[in-house]
Design an enzyme around this catalytic site. Structure first.
Site, PDB file in Angstrom:
ATOM      1  N   ARG A  48       0.848  -1.181   0.000  1.00  0.00           N
ATOM      2  CA  ARG A  48       0.000   0.000   0.000  1.00  0.00           C
ATOM      3  C   ARG A  48       0.891   1.241   0.000  1.00  0.00           C
ATOM      4  NH1 ARG A  48      -3.524  -2.753  -1.569  1.00  0.00           N
ATOM      5  NH2 ARG A  48      -5.537  -3.191  -0.573  1.00  0.00           N
ATOM      6  N   GLU A  94      -3.791   7.619  -5.139  1.00  0.00           N
ATOM      7  CA  GLU A  94      -3.980   6.829  -6.358  1.00  0.00           C
ATOM      8  C   GLU A  94      -5.222   7.363  -7.046  1.00  0.00           C
ATOM      9  OE1 GLU A  94      -3.990   2.635  -5.532  1.00  0.00           O
ATOM     10  OE2 GLU A  94      -2.001   2.712  -4.647  1.00  0.00           O
ATOM     11  N   HIS A 128      -1.238   0.343  -9.744  1.00  0.00           N
ATOM     12  CA  HIS A 128      -1.886  -0.586  -8.795  1.00  0.00           C
ATOM     13  C   HIS A 128      -2.552  -1.756  -9.529  1.00  0.00           C
ATOM     14  CE1 HIS A 128      -3.948  -0.944  -4.596  1.00  0.00           C
ATOM     15  NE2 HIS A 128      -3.751  -2.144  -5.133  1.00  0.00           N
TER      16      HIS A 128
HETATM   17  C1  DGY Z   1      -5.419  -6.144  -2.821  1.00  0.00           C
HETATM   18  O1  DGY Z   1      -5.911  -7.244  -3.006  1.00  0.00           O
HETATM   19  O2  DGY Z   1      -5.224  -5.710  -1.688  1.00  0.00           O
HETATM   20  C2  DGY Z   1      -5.091  -5.333  -4.015  1.00  0.00           C
HETATM   21  O3  DGY Z   1      -4.133  -4.376  -3.740  1.00  0.00           O
HETATM   22  C3  DGY Z   1      -6.342  -4.686  -4.574  1.00  0.00           C
HETATM   23  O4  DGY Z   1      -6.883  -3.838  -3.621  1.00  0.00           O
END
Ligand code: DGY
Length: 329
Positions: A235, A264, A283
């Protein structure tokens, strides 16, 4: 008839499975994710929420949804959901663990390889017509084999990363809150500091929590080797981006590859995008057809169990009793 709200478009198979349950299914059809206010307005009579990272599901949303029994997140990370608020209200919170680990590790390793061997950057140079004569000392890359990979967070995705690194003859270190029994050839180190000092590549796989917010900042970059490369597929807020920019410009570390950023999408004029030694992806670590389909079907399973009053198979709440009571009510 129970009602389910899906906050982004989904696979037709998932929509059909939801409808086959007899529930009323509303799928947000906007080009963009609903705004926070749109979500609040849309959940008034909803029993099940099929949610995505694009929305914060906080106490305001839950208060606006008095019938809400289950929040089923499309993803393994659920830091966009206030689980304490859900616990207090007896709402089950679910995610999609396991099935996206391999795709995410595939992408993390691809980023590592791309930064190391400069498959990021050099093709653009070739397209610009700047491929000069063969130069024994030019365009040198970093080896991958026999280099040290430091994995921070040895959950399912970290373990998959370790397996990939083993195939490339890397030395693998890992740092995790708990030492794992199964180490996939990786050696446990008992501090973040040590893993940062010893690694040629550092790949982040720990969840975002208050403790891991800005976990990588000025002091941590100073500990890393000047030749080291940071990979972040967890993240964005785990990395202090201002500090990362400074570290990349000052040569504290050699490069970074990020699948996740703050915010993002990252604005096109963000300083990190001006750097040649920073690769940013939008992402997409779990974004393969097969994996996203499995995630969608897992989300369906969770939300249908929740609205039926059953305990969903992939539930993350700590307070089982209050949620179970609510589910059965
Ligand atoms: C997750 O599965 O956490 C991916 O980053 C999509 O949010």
């Amino acid at each position: 008839m129970p009602k389910i709200l899906v906050t982004r478009r989904t696979f037709s198979e998932a929509a059909e499975a939801l409808r086959a349950s007899g529930a009323e299914v509303v799928i947000w059809d906007g080009e963009d994710a609903p705004s926070h206010q749109d979500l609040i307005d849309a959940v008034a009579d909803v029993d099940g929420l099929y949610a995505h990272i694009t929305n914060q599901v906080n106490d305001e949303v839950m208060d606006a949804a008095p019938n809400l029994k289950v929040i089923s997140e499309f993803g393994v990370g659920y830091d966009n959901i206030d689980v304490n608020a859900a616990n207090e209200r007896g709402i089950a919170v679910c995610n999609t663990p396991g099935i996206l680990s391999e795709s995410t590790a595939d992408e993390a390793f691809a980023l590592l390889a791309s930064m190391a061997r400069r498959t990021y950057g050099l093709p653009a140079m070739v397209k610009r017509g700047e491929w000069g004569d063969f130069d024994p000392l030019g365009l040198l890359a970093s080896d991958i084999h026999h280099k040290t990979l430091g994995i921070v967070g040895m959950g399912n995705i970290g373990s998959e990363m370790a397996k990939r690194a083993a195939g490339f003859n890397m030395n693998v270190l890992y740092y995790n809150r708990n030492r794992r029994d199964e180490e996939f050839g990786a050696t446990y180190v008992d501090s973040l500091e040590e893993i940062l000092e010893r690694s040629d590549f550092v790949s982040l796989h720990n969840p975002l929590t208050p403790e891991t917010t800005n976990m990588m900042s000025i002091d941590q970059f100073k500990l890393m080797k000047k030749s080291a490369i940071l990979i972040n597929t967890t993240r964005g807020p785990v990395v202090d981006q201002d500090a990362l920019y400074e570290a990349l410009v000052a040569g504290e570390i050699a490069g970074a590859a990020l699948d996740v950023t703050v915010p993002e999408p990252i604005p096109a004029d963000h300083p990190l995008l001006t750097l040649d030694n920073c690769l940013i992806m939008p992402h997409v670590a779990s974004a393969t057809y097969d994996t996203r389909m499995k995630m969608a079907m897992m989300c369906v399973e969770n939300v249908l169990a929740g609205i039926a009053g059953d305990w969903p198979p992939y539930c993350v709440n700590e307070t089982y009793i209050s949620c179970t009571a609510r589910l059965k009510a």
